[in-house]
Design a protein around this motif. Structure first.
Motif, PDB file in Angstrom:
ATOM      1  N   PHE A  88       0.919  -1.381   0.101  1.00 13.25           N
ATOM      2  CA  PHE A  88       0.370  -0.152  -0.392  1.00 13.25           C
ATOM      3  C   PHE A  88       0.986   1.181   0.016  1.00 13.25           C
ATOM      4  O   PHE A  88       2.186   0.883   0.623  1.00 13.25           O
ATOM      5  CB  PHE A  88      -1.009   0.145   0.849  1.00 13.25           C
ATOM      6  CG  PHE A  88      -2.010   1.050   0.867  1.00 13.25           C
ATOM      7  CD1 PHE A  88      -1.183   2.734   2.080  1.00 13.25           C
ATOM      8  CD2 PHE A  88      -2.998   1.154   0.585  1.00 13.25           C
ATOM      9  CE1 PHE A  88      -1.795   3.616   2.403  1.00 13.25           C
ATOM     10  CE2 PHE A  88      -3.592   2.715   1.712  1.00 13.25           C
ATOM     11  CZ  PHE A  88      -2.863   4.030   1.702  1.00 13.25           C
ATOM     12  N   LYS A  91      -1.507   1.767  -3.498  1.00 13.52           N
ATOM     13  CA  LYS A  91      -0.989   1.104  -5.159  1.00 13.52           C
ATOM     14  C   LYS A  91      -0.269   2.341  -5.859  1.00 13.52           C
ATOM     15  O   LYS A  91       0.033   3.417  -5.349  1.00 13.52           O
ATOM     16  CB  LYS A  91      -2.374   2.091  -5.461  1.00 13.52           C
ATOM     17  CG  LYS A  91      -3.612   0.672  -5.784  1.00 13.52           C
ATOM     18  CD  LYS A  91      -4.494   1.057  -7.070  1.00 13.52           C
ATOM     19  CE  LYS A  91      -5.644  -0.082  -7.126  1.00 13.52           C
ATOM     20  NZ  LYS A  91      -4.745  -1.563  -6.889  1.00 13.52           N
ATOM     21  N   LEU A 125      -2.719  -1.671  -2.663  1.00 12.43           N
ATOM     22  CA  LEU A 125      -3.968  -1.678  -2.517  1.00 12.43           C
ATOM     23  C   LEU A 125      -4.458  -0.389  -2.386  1.00 12.43           C
ATOM     24  O   LEU A 125      -3.700   0.750  -2.462  1.00 12.43           O
ATOM     25  CB  LEU A 125      -4.663  -2.477  -0.882  1.00 12.43           C
ATOM     26  CG  LEU A 125      -4.457  -3.763  -0.724  1.00 12.43           C
ATOM     27  CD1 LEU A 125      -4.594  -4.028   0.583  1.00 12.43           C
ATOM     28  CD2 LEU A 125      -4.906  -4.676  -1.292  1.00 12.43           C
ATOM     29  N   SER A 126      -5.954  -0.234  -2.890  1.00 12.73           N
ATOM     30  CA  SER A 126      -6.601   1.380  -2.897  1.00 12.73           C
ATOM     31  C   SER A 126      -7.118   1.107  -1.077  1.00 12.73           C
ATOM     32  O   SER A 126      -6.498   0.256  -0.334  1.00 12.73           O
ATOM     33  CB  SER A 126      -7.811   1.462  -2.965  1.00 12.73           C
ATOM     34  OG  SER A 126      -8.863   0.567  -3.144  1.00 12.73           O
ATOM     35  N   SER A 184     -10.008   2.130   0.782  1.00 17.79           N
ATOM     36  CA  SER A 184     -10.576   0.969   0.695  1.00 17.79           C
ATOM     37  C   SER A 184     -10.512  -0.402   0.746  1.00 17.79           C
ATOM     38  O   SER A 184     -10.733  -0.643   2.251  1.00 17.79           O
ATOM     39  CB  SER A 184     -12.553   1.194   0.005  1.00 17.79           C
ATOM     40  OG  SER A 184     -11.640   0.789  -1.487  1.00 17.79           O
ATOM     41  N   GLU A 185      -9.544  -1.022  -0.002  1.00 19.05           N
ATOM     42  CA  GLU A 185      -8.883  -2.530   0.113  1.00 19.05           C
ATOM     43  C   GLU A 185      -8.322  -2.502   1.331  1.00 19.05           C
ATOM     44  O   GLU A 185      -8.436  -3.609   1.140  1.00 19.05           O
ATOM     45  CB  GLU A 185      -8.555  -2.990  -1.208  1.00 19.05           C
ATOM     46  CG  GLU A 185      -8.823  -2.664  -2.536  1.00 19.05           C
ATOM     47  CD  GLU A 185      -8.186  -3.206  -4.052  1.00 19.05           C
ATOM     48  OE1 GLU A 185      -8.727  -3.368  -4.673  1.00 19.05           O
ATOM     49  OE2 GLU A 185      -7.054  -2.401  -3.678  1.00 19.05           O
ATOM     50  N   LEU A 186      -7.353  -1.454   1.363  1.00 20.99           N
ATOM     51  CA  LEU A 186      -6.804  -1.947   2.820  1.00 20.99           C
ATOM     52  C   LEU A 186      -7.770  -1.966   3.953  1.00 20.99           C
ATOM     53  O   LEU A 186      -6.527  -2.608   4.596  1.00 20.99           O
ATOM     54  CB  LEU A 186      -5.686  -0.501   2.767  1.00 20.99           C
ATOM     55  CG  LEU A 186      -4.999   0.007   4.137  1.00 20.99           C
ATOM     56  CD1 LEU A 186      -3.523  -1.569   3.877  1.00 20.99           C
ATOM     57  CD2 LEU A 186      -3.748   0.628   4.133  1.00 20.99           C
ATOM     58  N   ASP A 241     -10.330  -2.711   4.055  1.00 19.72           N
ATOM     59  CA  ASP A 241     -10.967  -4.204   4.556  1.00 19.72           C
ATOM     60  C   ASP A 241     -10.066  -5.736   4.710  1.00 19.72           C
ATOM     61  O   ASP A 241     -10.360  -6.854   5.381  1.00 19.72           O
ATOM     62  CB  ASP A 241     -11.509  -4.832   2.668  1.00 19.72           C
ATOM     63  CG  ASP A 241     -12.837  -3.877   2.114  1.00 19.72           C
ATOM     64  OD1 ASP A 241     -13.096  -3.789   1.054  1.00 19.72           O
ATOM     65  OD2 ASP A 241     -13.575  -3.431   3.468  1.00 19.72           O
ATOM     66  N   THR A 242      -9.337  -4.871   3.909  1.00 13.84           N
ATOM     67  CA  THR A 242      -7.540  -6.497   3.908  1.00 13.84           C
ATOM     68  C   THR A 242      -7.037  -6.461   5.680  1.00 13.84           C
ATOM     69  O   THR A 242      -7.181  -7.963   5.832  1.00 13.84           O
ATOM     70  CB  THR A 242      -6.159  -5.900   3.153  1.00 13.84           C
ATOM     71  OG1 THR A 242      -6.689  -6.432   2.072  1.00 13.84           O
ATOM     72  CG2 THR A 242      -5.419  -6.771   4.386  1.00 13.84           C
ATOM     73  N   SER A 284     -10.282  -7.519   8.003  1.00 14.44           N
ATOM     74  CA  SER A 284      -9.807  -9.448   7.300  1.00 14.44           C
ATOM     75  C   SER A 284      -9.011 -10.440   8.553  1.00 14.44           C
ATOM     76  O   SER A 284      -9.548 -10.876   8.676  1.00 14.44           O
ATOM     77  CB  SER A 284      -9.697 -10.435   5.555  1.00 14.44           C
ATOM     78  OG  SER A 284      -8.736  -9.557   5.407  1.00 14.44           O
TER      79      SER A 284
END
Ligand SMILES: Nc1nc2c(c(=O)[nH]1)N[C@@H](CN(C=O)c1ccc(C(=O)N[C@@H](CCC(=O)O)C(=O)O)cc1)CN2
Ligand SMILES: NCC(=O)N[C@@H]1O[C@H](COP(=O)([O-])[O-])[C@@H](O)[C@H]1O
Length: 479
Positions: free
Chosen positions: A302, A304, A312-313, A315-317, A319-320, A323
């Motif tokens: 992170f 990108k 990761l973007s 928001s993807e970060l 979510d990751t 998780s």
């Protein structure tokens, strides 16, 4: 070799589990005392042998034989370098016996038991350092199973004697990160306190909780307990302060990662009530990422990279990290601006370490060696004490100092609430590298102390929004 031992363990577990009646109890200490519980628990079953004595012979020989083999060093943690159990941290005077028992129970053995099955044995015999756990059948139906229990205890005693030097594989120590929220406790009729912890690893066996009970100053024992559906769990909180759930940490780096390494090592030594579960970096080949890969810690890229698909973007970060069930984010030499999405998702849960005494020498452009060069160039001087008109000049002296700051992260560089600082002297002929090295050593100490407090939930917020660290030894004092 491994296969045969695994099948052996399976056969023992199968034989113990698939029969109509029976019970098991993991006892912490060799004792003949049987705790009478206010509601019987159906736990584990023993296979119906053709005759009673055949059953006893079968169980005794199979238990003893399998335990001797199960406990053979190198079996249970074969794929992972083995670590001997660190002696428990000396619990502070205020810690109740239950909490030290609980720390041993939660941090060093429950993960192993839950991951391997209740048949595994482990650890050594000295209660002062690491617990000894025995698995014995506990009968609620007559002398038969009590006899069985005694036979198996004898077998286990001999079997465990063989395990005395047994160590807990590192995988068990890392399994704890999947463990559940605060332990609660069940008040037993005899006012013993049973602290239970949901045990994910044994759910498929119908065992939902492992518990650690104690009576003040006496022996401790551990149960594997199954809550049948509909059974009311009379769980009540007790006064004893229980350590919080172990925390899940994410560390962000861009460079060498020495702060990350010191935090990870402190966690492995048992100094932190938390585990580093994931590393985030903008440079996949930096020293911190290398260290993470060598220690089995997942690495996430992170942000990108401009033209590439990697990374990761924001928001993807988020979510990751969700998780991984991350509780806290620790920036340690991360050189990119943390996006507002992450700050909103992890409110009051992101810390950063900066190598100067903020607010001095902070903000955009102030990172790494640049900070120390600026400090030296400025000739900044801090009085070591308040000078006042009454104090003549020769009594006040100038102390030239800098040092690390740990602060909560907001949407701007280095403007978040300061949590901890430590002064480091600047010598007149210091180079930036020498000063950086001196400050870095203090960073390592300070960050581990702060993360320790963070994981033990000793950070409190004053009404005016200033975060404070509650003292470990005296909860009424602040660092
Ligand atoms: N939202 C926040 N993000 C980050 C903070 C913060 O306080 N809030 N702290 C930084 C760490 N840091 C100081 O402690 C810091 C890091 C980097 C910079 C900087 O000027 N970076 C350059 C780019 C450098 C590079 O890419 O090599 C820049 O932005 O132009 C200042 C302070 C981490 N994130
Ligand atoms: N403004 C952010 C900043 O300058 N952070 C600094 O980067 C270094 C990282 O070292 P490490 O990678 O060895 O932990 C540390 O000195 C840290 O304070």
């Amino acid at each position: 070799m491994q296969e045969s031992q695994a099948s052996l363990r399976h056969s023992l577990l199968t034989s113990l589990l698939h029969s109509p009646q029976g019970h098991c109890r993991i006892q912490r200490q060799p004792t003949t005392e049987v705790v009478t519980r206010h509601t019987p628990r159906r736990l584990l079953c023993f296979s119906p042998a053709p005759s009673v004595f055949a059953r006893l012979r079968f169980l005794r020989s199979s238990a003893r034989f399998c335990l001797l083999r199960l406990c053979r060093p190198g079996l249970l943690g074969s794929a992972v370098p083995r670590l001997s159990l660190p002696p428990p941290r000396a619990s502070s005077a205020s810690a109740s016996p239950s909490s030290s028992c609980w720390q041993l129970f939660e941090a060093q053995l429950v993960p192993k038991l839950c991951s391997l099955s209740p048949v595994a044995c482990s650890a050594t015999v000295n209660t002062a350092t690491t617990p000894s756990w025995k698995i014995v059948p506990d009968s609620v139906s007559g002398f038969l199973l009590l006899l069985l229990r005694r036979l198996l205890v004898e077998s286990l005693k001999k079997g465990l004697g063989f395990c005395a030097e047994h160590t807990i594989p590192m995988e068990a120590q890392q399994i704890l990160s999947r463990f559940c929220p605060k332990p609660s406790s069940l008040l037993l009729p005899s006012h013993k306190k049973l602290h239970t912890l949901p045990c994910v690893g044994l759910k498929n066996l119908g065992i939902q909780r492992l518990g650690c009970s104690y009576t003040e100053g006496k022996k401790k024992r551990v149960f594997c307990v199954r809550r049948t559906i509909g059974e009311e769990a009379a769980e009540v909180k007790v006064g004893a302060t229980m350590p919080a759930r172990r925390k899940k940490l994410a560390v962000f780096v861009s460079g060498g990662g020495s702060n990350f390494k010191s935090i990870h090592e402190a966690s492995l030594k048992g100094l932190l009530h938390g585990d580093v579960l994931v590393l985030v970096t903008n440079k996949h080949d930096c020293g911190g990422a290398e260290y993470a890969r060598n220690n089995g810690i997942p690495v996430v890229l992170f942000p990108k990279v401009k033209d590439g698909s990697d990374g990761l973007s924001p928001s993807e970060l988020v979510d990751t990290l969700r998780s991984f069930q991350v509780d806290f984010i620790l920036l340690a030499g991360f050189l990119k601006l943390i996006p507002v999405e992450l700050i909103q998702a992890y409110e009051k849960s992101i810390l950063n370490i900066h190598p100067s005494l903020l607010p001095a020498f902070g903000g955009k452009g102030y990172y790494g060696l640049k900070v120390h060069k600026a400090v030296i160039a400025s000739g900044a001087r801090y009085t070591s004490r308040q000078t006042s008109h009454a104090v003549s000049l020769e009594l006040s002296h100038f102390v030239w100092e800098t040092g690390p700051t740990i602060h909560f992260v907001d949407e701007h560089y280095d403007t978040g609430r300061i949590l901890a600082q430590r002064a480091v002297p600047v010598l007149a002929n210091d180079t930036a590298e020498e000063l950086a090295s001196r400050v870095l050593k203090e960073e390592h100490r300070l960050y581990v102390e702060v993360v320790e407090a963070l994981c033990e939930e000793r950070i409190v917020w004053r009404e005016d929004g200033v975060p404070l660290i509650r003292s470990k030894d005296n909860p009424n004092e602040f660092c």
